[in-house]
Write a protein that holds these residues in place. Structure first.
Motif, PDB file in Angstrom:
ATOM      1  N   UNK A   6      27.391 -17.501   2.574  1.00  0.00           N
ATOM      2  CA  UNK A   6      26.021 -17.000   2.692  1.00  0.00           C
ATOM      3  C   UNK A   6      25.820 -15.756   1.837  1.00  0.00           C
ATOM      4  N   UNK A   7      26.818 -14.850   1.888  1.00  0.00           N
ATOM      5  CA  UNK A   7      26.685 -13.601   1.144  1.00  0.00           C
ATOM      6  C   UNK A   7      26.622 -13.875  -0.354  1.00  0.00           C
ATOM      7  N   UNK A   8      27.450 -14.823  -0.847  1.00  0.00           N
ATOM      8  CA  UNK A   8      27.450 -15.119  -2.289  1.00  0.00           C
ATOM      9  C   UNK A   8      26.112 -15.718  -2.703  1.00  0.00           C
ATOM     10  N   UNK A   9      25.594 -16.641  -1.903  1.00  0.00           N
ATOM     11  CA  UNK A   9      24.333 -17.286  -2.258  1.00  0.00           C
ATOM     12  C   UNK A   9      23.179 -16.277  -2.215  1.00  0.00           C
ATOM     13  N   UNK A  51      35.208 -14.259  -5.488  1.00  0.00           N
ATOM     14  CA  UNK A  51      35.449 -12.945  -4.896  1.00  0.00           C
ATOM     15  C   UNK A  51      36.428 -12.138  -5.742  1.00  0.00           C
ATOM     16  N   UNK A  52      37.382 -12.814  -6.403  1.00  0.00           N
ATOM     17  CA  UNK A  52      38.345 -12.082  -7.228  1.00  0.00           C
ATOM     18  C   UNK A  52      37.741 -11.668  -8.557  1.00  0.00           C
ATOM     19  N   UNK A  68      34.821  -7.229   0.561  1.00  0.00           N
ATOM     20  CA  UNK A  68      34.159  -6.034   1.093  1.00  0.00           C
ATOM     21  C   UNK A  68      32.992  -5.643   0.196  1.00  0.00           C
ATOM     22  N   UNK A  69      33.165  -5.764  -1.146  1.00  0.00           N
ATOM     23  CA  UNK A  69      32.053  -5.353  -2.006  1.00  0.00           C
ATOM     24  C   UNK A  69      30.903  -6.350  -1.901  1.00  0.00           C
ATOM     25  N   UNK A  70      31.236  -7.645  -1.737  1.00  0.00           N
ATOM     26  CA  UNK A  70      30.159  -8.632  -1.551  1.00  0.00           C
ATOM     27  C   UNK A  70      29.445  -8.393  -0.216  1.00  0.00           C
ATOM     28  N   UNK A  71      30.233  -8.283   0.867  1.00  0.00           N
ATOM     29  CA  UNK A  71      29.633  -8.051   2.187  1.00  0.00           C
ATOM     30  C   UNK A  71      28.895  -6.719   2.194  1.00  0.00           C
ATOM     31  N   UNK A  72      29.513  -5.703   1.556  1.00  0.00           N
ATOM     32  CA  UNK A  72      28.912  -4.376   1.538  1.00  0.00           C
ATOM     33  C   UNK A  72      27.536  -4.398   0.877  1.00  0.00           C
ATOM     34  N   UNK A  73      27.433  -5.123  -0.270  1.00  0.00           N
ATOM     35  CA  UNK A  73      26.124  -5.175  -0.933  1.00  0.00           C
ATOM     36  C   UNK A  73      25.139  -5.983  -0.110  1.00  0.00           C
ATOM     37  N   UNK A 114      29.580   0.463   5.377  1.00  0.00           N
ATOM     38  CA  UNK A 114      30.675  -0.094   6.169  1.00  0.00           C
ATOM     39  C   UNK A 114      31.806  -0.634   5.294  1.00  0.00           C
ATOM     40  N   UNK A 115      31.889  -0.205   4.019  1.00  0.00           N
ATOM     41  CA  UNK A 115      32.875  -0.799   3.112  1.00  0.00           C
ATOM     42  C   UNK A 115      34.286  -0.818   3.686  1.00  0.00           C
ATOM     43  N   UNK A 116      34.712   0.344   4.225  1.00  0.00           N
ATOM     44  CA  UNK A 116      36.079   0.435   4.740  1.00  0.00           C
ATOM     45  C   UNK A 116      36.273  -0.542   5.887  1.00  0.00           C
ATOM     46  N   UNK A 117      35.237  -0.676   6.708  1.00  0.00           N
ATOM     47  CA  UNK A 117      35.314  -1.584   7.844  1.00  0.00           C
ATOM     48  C   UNK A 117      35.443  -3.032   7.349  1.00  0.00           C
ATOM     49  N   UNK A 118      34.629  -3.382   6.351  1.00  0.00           N
ATOM     50  CA  UNK A 118      34.692  -4.741   5.811  1.00  0.00           C
ATOM     51  C   UNK A 118      36.053  -5.033   5.193  1.00  0.00           C
ATOM     52  N   UNK A 119      36.588  -4.022   4.467  1.00  0.00           N
ATOM     53  CA  UNK A 119      37.886  -4.212   3.834  1.00  0.00           C
ATOM     54  C   UNK A 119      38.944  -4.530   4.890  1.00  0.00           C
ATOM     55  N   UNK A 120      38.957  -3.726   5.951  1.00  0.00           N
ATOM     56  CA  UNK A 120      40.002  -3.941   6.958  1.00  0.00           C
ATOM     57  C   UNK A 120      39.727  -5.162   7.809  1.00  0.00           C
ATOM     58  N   UNK A 121      38.445  -5.499   7.912  1.00  0.00           N
ATOM     59  CA  UNK A 121      38.129  -6.765   8.576  1.00  0.00           C
ATOM     60  C   UNK A 121      38.734  -7.927   7.765  1.00  0.00           C
ATOM     61  N   UNK A 122      38.546  -7.886   6.436  1.00  0.00           N
ATOM     62  CA  UNK A 122      39.071  -8.961   5.591  1.00  0.00           C
ATOM     63  C   UNK A 122      40.592  -9.013   5.641  1.00  0.00           C
ATOM     64  N   UNK A 123      41.230  -7.835   5.652  1.00  0.00           N
ATOM     65  CA  UNK A 123      42.697  -7.801   5.744  1.00  0.00           C
ATOM     66  C   UNK A 123      43.146  -8.395   7.081  1.00  0.00           C
ATOM     67  N   UNK A 124      42.474  -7.985   8.169  1.00  0.00           N
ATOM     68  CA  UNK A 124      42.846  -8.482   9.495  1.00  0.00           C
ATOM     69  C   UNK A 124      42.668  -9.997   9.536  1.00  0.00           C
TER      70      UNK A 124
END
Lengths: 690, 66
Positions: free
Chosen positions: A297-300, A382-383, A451-456, A462-472
């Protein structure tokens, strides 16, 4: 007639749109290209392949028969054989086949640029992976849901059966080691990531207890509780990261973390499944499906631009993440997402026991793999939306670009991918990390990309939160694969050991459980340990080995399928599996050849071992490197033997398949087709569909 | 309007049933239905026994991929 014309027009439109999008991706040079082109090209390719190629295979070659009763109907026992609605089967099948592989492979292969990986994901999936999954599912359904190993034994002979067993066990060991390494690289010196991943263990246990004792079998309630706790753990990790004393508890280098992962794997293999494995799997499945949908959804919605060039200079084999030229290594690096042998183990055994009608095979086998391939395309996006300089800074191991930040950015910038120390420290700070350098393995760069996609899309704060969410999120299902893989490896080993001493084969006899679990954990733990102490980052060694192993398992599945097609008198159509098989033989053989004979120490195992040995003998190594050199030398030689063994296994099974086929064609006796006899279905259409 | 609302309600209900079935939340109910249909006289497992046996069986083989 009118309908037919309309449908032809629509499909011509889809073909034209797909061709335009693909052409745009392939021919674009120099300027950035929008991610939406990738999504469009992929969806059109899948749609056309599904509508025409898959339908043709199902109706003309496999002769799918909707009037025939499936094993689920004939052997219905309310437990594993259950006729099930096709959407539910699709969900089960997709949840089972989609693991961390399609997220990691494309991220690593992005070092060649976006084009080679994207093309291989699309072409490999529609001509190889999807076909493999569909025909394996079909043949297993016609054989009462028998496993790949059993089918290989029945249709080809004992050699095929043993090859399938050995390949499965080895691929499991390499897979677990490399996945463990990815998690370790994401957690090292990151209290936030480490504490969040650690918290997933007690959370899973709590959910396990809830589902067992408090509210037995209430899966959704338990999972909801677990998902909420996991999100709290991500937030809690951020708080913990700012507590000076407490954060040191979780601030560790790679090696102690590797020992923790090894200890965890052993514990997970011997603990009862309800306590850790099963609840963790519920959580990871929910996380996985939720995150994949969110990413799509975020990419689209966001339509980010791709910043990576179509091709990079590293197609010549000098890539920092893993050494090796475009051919054959892009095809080895992206296994899952294009063609993955592991799927044949799911498509035989589990899924066929749920099918209520053979006509669903196309949707579940072919469609399920197409969806997984789509996940791989999203990982590629994403990469590649990251600045290439940032991408290489995150993924290049310290042994290649240097330990100091200044040295690393200078080296990466000199390759033509400008990046600065300030840029990297700002990014690390935004993501709530001390540093993002040398986090090889794909998970962290994917997490930064996500995180940058979700963040935008949902707010930069919430960038840091998204990053650690993705890692988790990645860690949770990597650890699920690790648990489940160790357990399966244990069962397989017990099966083999049972032939030597029957007691060892008893899966509930505790000494045997401890012994066999210990052996499996020691095997992957060894590769994980070496991967962590290797200054070039073990991913360079382990990921190609995993890719080769996975492709060889795919080759075994395609050999079985080709053998069955020839024996059923469909020699004329055997190319549908023989073609991808030939390609796999070519790429795996040349990859093994390069891995053995290349004089480049980043590619050739033996060259690396000899180089290190001569440097060690000459005293040219710094003391900390000299200390681990003997282990690294032994490991490189062991990897060489392993690669050679994989190649021999592949050629053995291909030769065995050709032997059976030529015997059949010249009228000599071969093992008979083991298809179950035809019974008409009694399931009422309405009942089966509802 | 009423028909449309009704349709929406049924669609949501079907989605909910799908989620329950996919996650295994309703596995015990389906097991009871299976028993009632096929083996009316056999003893039934309790919810807890059934759940544990099912989990044990599920993790006896390869259930997750890379």
């Amino acid at each position: 007639m009118k309908n037919k014309t309309l449908s032809a027009l629509i499909w011509a439109g889809v073909a034209l749109l797909g061709a335009t999008a693909l052409g745009g991706i392939a021919l674009n040079r120099g300027e950035s290209i929008n991610a939406l082109w990738f999504i469009t090209a992929a969806l059109c390719v899948y749609a056309i392949a599904y509508r025409f190629y898959a339908a043709w295979i199902a109706s003309r070659i496999l002769l799918v028969d909707p009037t025939r009763a499936t094993p689920a109907e004939r052997l219905d026992n309310g437990r594993d054989y259950v006729p099930t609605n096709r959407w539910i089967v699709f969900g089960h099948h997709f949840a089972a086949i989609a693991g961390p592989g399609p997220l990691i492979g494309p991220t690593l292969a992005a070092q060649f640029g976006y084009l080679p990986g994207t093309l291989w994901i699309l072409v490999g999936a529609v001509l190889g992976g999807c076909v493999q999954d569909m025909v394996t599912l079909f043949f297993s359904t016609r054989r009462n849901g028998r496993s790949l190993g059993q089918m290989a034994r029945d249709e080809l002979g004992a050699i095929g059966g043993i090859a399938a067993l050995v390949a499965t066990l080895l691929i499991m060991i390499i897979l677990i080691a490399v996945l463990g390494l990815v998690v370790v690289n994401a957690m090292k010196h990151s209290p936030w990531a480490t504490s969040t991943v650690a918290a997933t263990i007690p959370i899973a246990m709590l959910v396990g207890l809830y589902m067992r004792s408090i509210r037995p079998g209430r899966v959704l309630e338990g999972s909801l509780l677990g998902v909420i706790l996991l999100l709290l753990a991500v937030a809690g990790g951020g708080w913990l990261d700012h507590q000076p004393g407490l954060r040191e508890w979780f601030n560790h280098p790679g090696l102690p973390l590797a020992w923790c992962v090894i200890a965890y794997g052993f514990a997970a293999a011997i603990l009862p499944v309800w306590l850790l494995l099963a609840p963790r799997d519920y959580l990871s499945t929910f996380m996985k499906l939720g995150t994949v949908i969110l990413l799509a959804l975020a990419i689209v919605w966001l339509q980010p631009d791709i910043k990576m060039p179509a091709l990079t200079r590293f197609v010549d084999g000098s890539g920092p993440i893993f050494g090796g030229t475009l051919f054959p290594f892009v095809f080895i690096t992206i296994a899952c997402g294009a063609i993955s042998g592991f799927h044949s183990l799911i498509a035989s055994g589990t899924t066929p026991k749920l099918l209520s009608n053979e006509r669903d095979i196309r949707m579940i086998g072919y469609g399920g793999m197409a969806l997984e391939s789509f996940v791989a395309i999203m990982a590629m996006i994403a990469a590649t939306v990251l600045d290439p300089g940032v991408f290489f800074a995150i993924n290049s191991p310290a042994g290649v670009v240097g330990k100091e930040a200044a040295a690393a950015v200078a080296k990466i910038s000199s390759w033509g991918f400008p990046v600065t120390v300030e840029q990297m420290s700002l990014l690390a700070q935004q993501m709530g990390e001390a540093t993002l350098f040398a986090r090889t393995g794909g998970a962290p760069s994917l997490a930064v990309g996500m995180a940058s996609i979700f963040g935008s899309a949902f707010g930069q704060g919430m960038l840091a939160m998204w990053y650690h969410f993705a890692i988790m999120f990645e860690a949770v299902f990597i650890l699920t694969t690790l648990d489940a893989g160790t357990r399966v490896g244990r069962f397989m080993l017990q099966d083999v050991l049972g032939n030597i001493w029957p007691r060892l084969g008893e899966t509930s006899w505790y000494p045997s459980v401890l012994l066999s679990s210990g052996m499996v954990v020691a095997a992957w733990g060894y590769f994980l340990y070496i991967g962590v102490i290797d200054p070039n980052g073990g991913v360079n060694i382990l990921w190609p080995l995993f890719g080769i192993a996975n492709q060889i398992l795919a080759a075994i599945a395609l050999c079985v399928a080709t053998g069955i097609l020839v024996k059923s008198g469909k020699l004329k159509y055997a190319w549908i599996t023989a073609l991808p098989l030939t390609w796999l033989v070519v790429i795996t053989s040349s990859a093994v050849w390069e891995k053995l004979t290349s004089p480049d120490i980043r590619i050739g195992f033996l060259a690396a071992a000899n180089d290190l040995a001569s440097k060690l003998a000459a005293g040219a190594l710094p003391p900390e490197k000299a200390a681990v050199a003997p282990q690294l030398i032994f490991n490189q030689r062991l990897d060489a033997v392993l690669a050679m063994f994989f190649a021999c296994l592949l050629w053995l099974i291909v030769a065995d398949m050709l032997r059976v086929c030529t015997r059949h064609l010249s009228g000599k006796p071969v093992p008979p087709l083991s298809e179950a006899p035809h019974h008409p279905t009694r399931l009422e259409e309405a009942w089966a569909r509802d | 309007m009423g028909a449309r609302l009704d349709y929406l309600k049924r669609a949501l209900l079907r989605l909910w049933r799908g989620i329950r079935q996919l996650s295994g939340d309703d596995a015990y109910e389906r097991y009871l239905a299976h028993c009632a249909a096929r083996h009316a006289d056999a003893t039934r497992l309790s919810r807890r026994e059934f759940f544990l046996r099912q989990e044990q069986q599920k993790w006896g083989g390869i259930k997750r991929c890379c």
